[in-house]
Design a protein around this motif. Sequence first.
Motif, mmCIF file in Angstrom:
data_model
loop_
_atom_site.group_PDB
_atom_site.id
_atom_site.type_symbol
_atom_site.label_atom_id
_atom_site.label_comp_id
_atom_site.label_asym_id
_atom_site.label_seq_id
_atom_site.Cartn_x
_atom_site.Cartn_y
_atom_site.Cartn_z
ATOM 1 N N PRO A 141 0.352 14.022 -1.158
ATOM 2 C CA PRO A 141 -0.350 14.544 -2.342
ATOM 3 C C PRO A 141 -1.841 14.768 -2.065
ATOM 4 C CG PRO A 141 0.045 12.206 -2.598
ATOM 5 C CD PRO A 141 0.673 12.595 -1.293
ATOM 6 N N ARG A 193 -4.145 16.606 -3.189
ATOM 7 C CA ARG A 193 -5.117 16.810 -4.268
ATOM 8 C C ARG A 193 -5.324 15.573 -5.136
ATOM 9 N NH1 ARG A 193 -3.836 23.010 -6.407
ATOM 10 N NH2 ARG A 193 -4.087 24.014 -4.362
ATOM 11 N N GLU A 194 -4.612 14.505 -4.840
ATOM 12 C CA GLU A 194 -4.756 13.286 -5.626
ATOM 13 C C GLU A 194 -5.879 12.414 -5.078
ATOM 14 O OE1 GLU A 194 -3.315 12.422 -8.345
ATOM 15 O OE2 GLU A 194 -1.665 13.875 -8.486
ATOM 16 N N GLU A 224 -7.602 9.069 -3.589
ATOM 17 C CA GLU A 224 -7.023 8.217 -2.556
ATOM 18 C C GLU A 224 -6.258 7.035 -3.132
ATOM 19 O OE1 GLU A 224 -5.992 7.333 1.283
ATOM 20 O OE2 GLU A 224 -7.075 9.107 0.566
ATOM 21 N N ARG A 236 -4.643 6.877 -5.801
ATOM 22 C CA ARG A 236 -3.417 7.281 -6.502
ATOM 23 C C ARG A 236 -2.315 7.708 -5.534
ATOM 24 N NH1 ARG A 236 -4.862 10.903 -11.346
ATOM 25 N NH2 ARG A 236 -5.295 8.905 -12.343
ATOM 26 N N ARG A 237 -2.650 8.025 -4.297
ATOM 27 C CA ARG A 237 -1.644 8.530 -3.361
ATOM 28 C C ARG A 237 -0.542 7.512 -3.085
ATOM 29 N NH1 ARG A 237 -5.079 12.458 0.800
ATOM 30 N NH2 ARG A 237 -6.381 13.383 -0.823
ATOM 31 N N LYS A 295 1.778 7.369 -6.004
ATOM 32 C CA LYS A 295 2.690 8.506 -6.119
ATOM 33 C C LYS A 295 3.964 8.249 -5.311
ATOM 34 C CE LYS A 295 0.684 11.479 -8.843
ATOM 35 N NZ LYS A 295 1.348 11.942 -10.093
ATOM 36 N N GLU A 314 -3.678 1.140 -12.380
ATOM 37 C CA GLU A 314 -4.399 1.813 -11.299
ATOM 38 C C GLU A 314 -5.687 1.106 -10.898
ATOM 39 O OE1 GLU A 314 -4.953 5.778 -12.846
ATOM 40 O OE2 GLU A 314 -2.989 6.433 -12.104
ATOM 41 N N LYS A 352 -13.550 14.321 -5.235
ATOM 42 C CA LYS A 352 -12.259 14.342 -5.933
ATOM 43 C C LYS A 352 -11.280 13.366 -5.291
ATOM 44 C CE LYS A 352 -12.632 19.108 -7.573
ATOM 45 N NZ LYS A 352 -12.045 20.475 -7.511
ATOM 46 N N ARG A 353 -11.465 13.115 -4.008
ATOM 47 C CA ARG A 353 -10.595 12.172 -3.304
ATOM 48 C C ARG A 353 -11.116 10.746 -3.382
ATOM 49 N NH1 ARG A 353 -8.755 12.413 3.141
ATOM 50 N NH2 ARG A 353 -7.532 10.469 3.077
#
Length: 335
Positions: A142, A144-145, A147, A149-150, A153, A165, A302-303
């Motif tokens: 993933p 675009r998620e 770090e 959150r990966r 996922k 989270e 974003k990461r």
Amino acid sequence: MISPCFNDLFPRRIAIFRALQLGDLLCTVPALRALRAAFPEAEIALIGLPWARAFVQRFNCYLDSFLEFPGYPGLPERAVQVQQVPAFLSTVQQLQFDLALQLHGSGGITNPLTLLFAAKQTAGFFSSGQYCPAPERFLPHPEREPEWRRPLKLLEFLGVPLQGEALEFPLFETDWRELRSLDAAQPLFALPTEPYVCIHAGARDPNRRWSPQQFAAVADVLAAQGLKIVLTGSAAEAELTQAVATAMSSPCLNLTGQTSLGALAALLKGAQLLVCNDTGVSHLAAALQVNSVVIFTGSDPKRWAPLDQQRHRILCHPTPEDLLTQANSLLHRQP
């Protein structure tokens, strides 16, 4: 309910492969929390870089054991210890893991490597168009998620219930004792105590570093506002941190290279604010819920940006004036 992709296997022994640095492992804590909740009786082992042995000891509520990763051709995190690789693989194979989770990255090199662990089942990420060991257990990476959150996922994909989270970092009394024992830190504990700000000018990647002169300009203004300035960093960053101290016109406490990870965390916990580059200490502040201003100059916010952007302000290539605006906003923020 755990996904049927495990073929009714309830893993009693789980290996997690993530041989990366502090920030990367802190971003994995929500996934570790979920795994422990799903498999409370399992033995969960981390396969990581040498420094991560202490991480496993600190997070012994989620992790039970540690295996040192000797490096592998094509992976940049550690120069490969060629003579140690066969013994490492033999040890991992003899442990007969029920499940190996490849959480190291997109899998181009690490998926074939993780299969060599010879676990009963293996799960992880793969890149589109690249080798996928088992579609039912491997998720497209993933990209675009964020770090943190990966890994979540992947666990969602596998049917593992999530447990939130938020990052976390347990602090022990020994961490506070170690901090208080440092001669250079004594002014922080003199009565009456004064509020302080931590300035962390280092980053493993030079492209992620704001200049020492800019850090010094910010530190001087904060010092003029009545805040003690504490410089932090690893021993390898001593020259960089000294450049900040030299450029400052105000006095500061330079604790570079003097704190363990636990003592650094205790130091941060007592701070009014952390000012830093995008590096592991920013994730440590997020885990400790310490206000921070994080400077991005060579990485993707974003990461890597912290989850709570009310407590943690993100600035890309800021001027000192821009940073001070955000710093003062946090310093005067109501709890």
